[in-house]
Design an enzyme around this catalytic site. Structure first.
Site, PDB file in Angstrom:
ATOM      1  N   PHE A  37       0.836  -1.196   0.000  1.00 22.97           N
ATOM      2  CA  PHE A  37       0.000   0.000   0.000  1.00 22.97           C
ATOM      3  C   PHE A  37       0.869   1.242   0.000  1.00 22.97           C
ATOM      4  O   PHE A  37       2.084   1.193   0.142  1.00 22.97           O
ATOM      5  CB  PHE A  37      -0.944  -0.012   1.202  1.00 22.97           C
ATOM      6  CG  PHE A  37      -0.278   0.248   2.529  1.00 22.97           C
ATOM      7  CD1 PHE A  37      -0.315   1.515   3.108  1.00 22.97           C
ATOM      8  CD2 PHE A  37       0.374  -0.771   3.224  1.00 22.97           C
ATOM      9  CE1 PHE A  37       0.298   1.763   4.332  1.00 22.97           C
ATOM     10  CE2 PHE A  37       0.974  -0.541   4.447  1.00 22.97           C
ATOM     11  CZ  PHE A  37       0.942   0.727   5.004  1.00 22.97           C
ATOM     12  N   ALA A 152       9.777  -1.627   1.721  1.00 20.90           N
ATOM     13  CA  ALA A 152       8.516  -1.820   1.013  1.00 20.90           C
ATOM     14  C   ALA A 152       7.364  -1.705   2.016  1.00 20.90           C
ATOM     15  O   ALA A 152       7.449  -2.224   3.127  1.00 20.90           O
ATOM     16  CB  ALA A 152       8.491  -3.192   0.340  1.00 20.90           C
ATOM     17  N   LYS A 153       6.300  -1.030   1.602  1.00 22.07           N
ATOM     18  CA  LYS A 153       5.139  -0.882   2.485  1.00 22.07           C
ATOM     19  C   LYS A 153       4.233  -2.101   2.314  1.00 22.07           C
ATOM     20  O   LYS A 153       3.196  -2.045   1.640  1.00 22.07           O
ATOM     21  CB  LYS A 153       4.406   0.432   2.187  1.00 22.07           C
ATOM     22  CG  LYS A 153       5.200   1.666   2.613  1.00 22.07           C
ATOM     23  CD  LYS A 153       4.451   2.956   2.348  1.00 22.07           C
ATOM     24  CE  LYS A 153       3.364   3.254   3.346  1.00 22.07           C
ATOM     25  NZ  LYS A 153       3.892   3.661   4.656  1.00 22.07           N
ATOM     26  N   VAL A 154       4.651  -3.194   2.910  1.00 20.00           N
ATOM     27  CA  VAL A 154       3.911  -4.450   2.847  1.00 20.00           C
ATOM     28  C   VAL A 154       2.894  -4.469   3.983  1.00 20.00           C
ATOM     29  O   VAL A 154       3.227  -4.147   5.129  1.00 20.00           O
ATOM     30  CB  VAL A 154       4.874  -5.650   2.958  1.00 20.00           C
ATOM     31  CG1 VAL A 154       4.116  -6.966   2.930  1.00 20.00           C
ATOM     32  CG2 VAL A 154       5.915  -5.602   1.841  1.00 20.00           C
ATOM     33  N   TYR A 158       3.004  -4.197   9.093  1.00 18.84           N
ATOM     34  CA  TYR A 158       2.484  -3.184  10.014  1.00 18.84           C
ATOM     35  C   TYR A 158       1.888  -3.762  11.290  1.00 18.84           C
ATOM     36  O   TYR A 158       1.422  -3.020  12.150  1.00 18.84           O
ATOM     37  CB  TYR A 158       1.524  -2.255   9.258  1.00 18.84           C
ATOM     38  CG  TYR A 158       2.333  -1.236   8.484  1.00 18.84           C
ATOM     39  CD1 TYR A 158       2.532   0.044   8.963  1.00 18.84           C
ATOM     40  CD2 TYR A 158       2.986  -1.607   7.316  1.00 18.84           C
ATOM     41  CE1 TYR A 158       3.331   0.960   8.291  1.00 18.84           C
ATOM     42  CE2 TYR A 158       3.796  -0.705   6.630  1.00 18.84           C
ATOM     43  CZ  TYR A 158       3.958   0.579   7.127  1.00 18.84           C
ATOM     44  OH  TYR A 158       4.776   1.478   6.464  1.00 18.84           O
TER      45      TYR A 158
END
Length: 295
Positions: A37, A152-154, A158
């Site tokens: 995202f 990387a915004k995996v 989160y």
């Protein structure tokens, strides 16, 4: 707060009402967190809505999809065009934008061949508010960069941020500060950190952190304004001798710290480099700095 009956989203090539969208309960993203995202902001400027650093954000989204072996057949330019149309369809100029790429039905641990793209937007103030933050050092560390792609915004990454935020909030603090596997300061649960000492700024280097786009913007502003900035590792003990400290992120923008654990930052926020950069950053996203340069 994120949508209502009239909210429009972009979903798999079409603009549809958010209320009409659906997700598969067997999605690999839901079961294993394999999705990527972005967080992007649009600002209401004198020339209309301006999506700030759209290309850079979508380049990072595509990087995340690539390292996770997720198919994403859109260019940065196409995604930017879709975003502007989405803002227009929702009548928004000041907005937070959330592109999300999810994977399809597959219970194996190979990336699903099915990809879904959704882009949403809503009105959202500064994520951490405007007041100075009371921060707690987290008992959780940032992930080892050899365990995943930390830049990387995996989506699955989160859970680390959720754990650290819950811990901080449950103990009466506003935010959490996480260290890396070597005991150096890394970042907060969802933003990068800058330390001020004797008028100079220091920020952790890439490697154990999310390489924030707001972070990069602030570093560029420092260079343009003649503010000393250095990327280097520093410990929690060093940070607790700093004059001031601030966080940066797309959702948070630039926000100052009041304290870290029992340490009170002694420099008044209004006299800090962070406060100056907070104002410069706001001018930057609104396009005011570019206008002054051109005039």
């Amino acid at each position: 707060m994120y949508y209502n009956e009239e909210t429009v989203i972009f979903f798999n090539g079409q603009f549809i009402k958010a209320k009409d969208a659906s997700a598969n309960l067997y999605s690999q993203s839901l079961h294993y967190g394999n999705g990527v995202f972005e967080g992007i902001r649009a600002y209401n400027t004198t020339e209309g809505a301006r999506v700030f650093k759209s290309y850079e954000h979508y380049k990072r989204l595509k990087f995340g999809a690539e390292v996770m072996n997720i198919q994403l057949d859109y260019s940065e330019e196409e995604l930017t065009q879709i975003t502007y149309e989405l803002l227009e369809r929702n009548g928004l100029k000041d907005a937070y934008i959330r592109p999300l790429v999810t994977t399809g039905v597959d219970m194996s641990l190979l990336t699903s061949k099915e990809t879904n793209l959704v882009i949403q937007c809503w009105e959202w103030g500064k994520y951490m508010g405007d007041k100075l933050l009371r921060v707690k050092t987290s008992s959780f560390q940032r992930p080892n960069p050899k365990s995943c792609f930390v830049e990387a915004k995996v989506t699955g990454h989160y859970t680390n941020s959720i754990l650290s935020t819950n811990e901080a909030k449950n103990n009466g603090y506003d935010e959490a500060l996480l260290l890396d596997m070597n005991g150096n300061v890394a970042e907060c649960s969802g933003a990068n950190v800058f330390m001020e000492k004797d008028g100079k700024l220091y920020t952790p280097p890439r490697g154990h952190i999310m390489a924030g786009i707001t972070r990069a913007t602030v570093m560029d502003l420092c260079k343009e304004e003649g503010i000393y900035i250095e990327e280097k590792h520093f410990t929690l003990e060093e940070l607790k001798t700093a004059d001031a400290c601030f966080f940066t992120g797309t959702a948070a923008e630039v926000v100052g710290l009041q304290s870290l654990d029992d340490y009170q930052f002694p420099l008044a926020w209004e006299k800090s480099q962070g406060h100056k950069l907070m104002k410069l950053y706001k001018d930057e996203v609104l396009g005011l700095r570019q206008k002054r340069k051109a005039s």
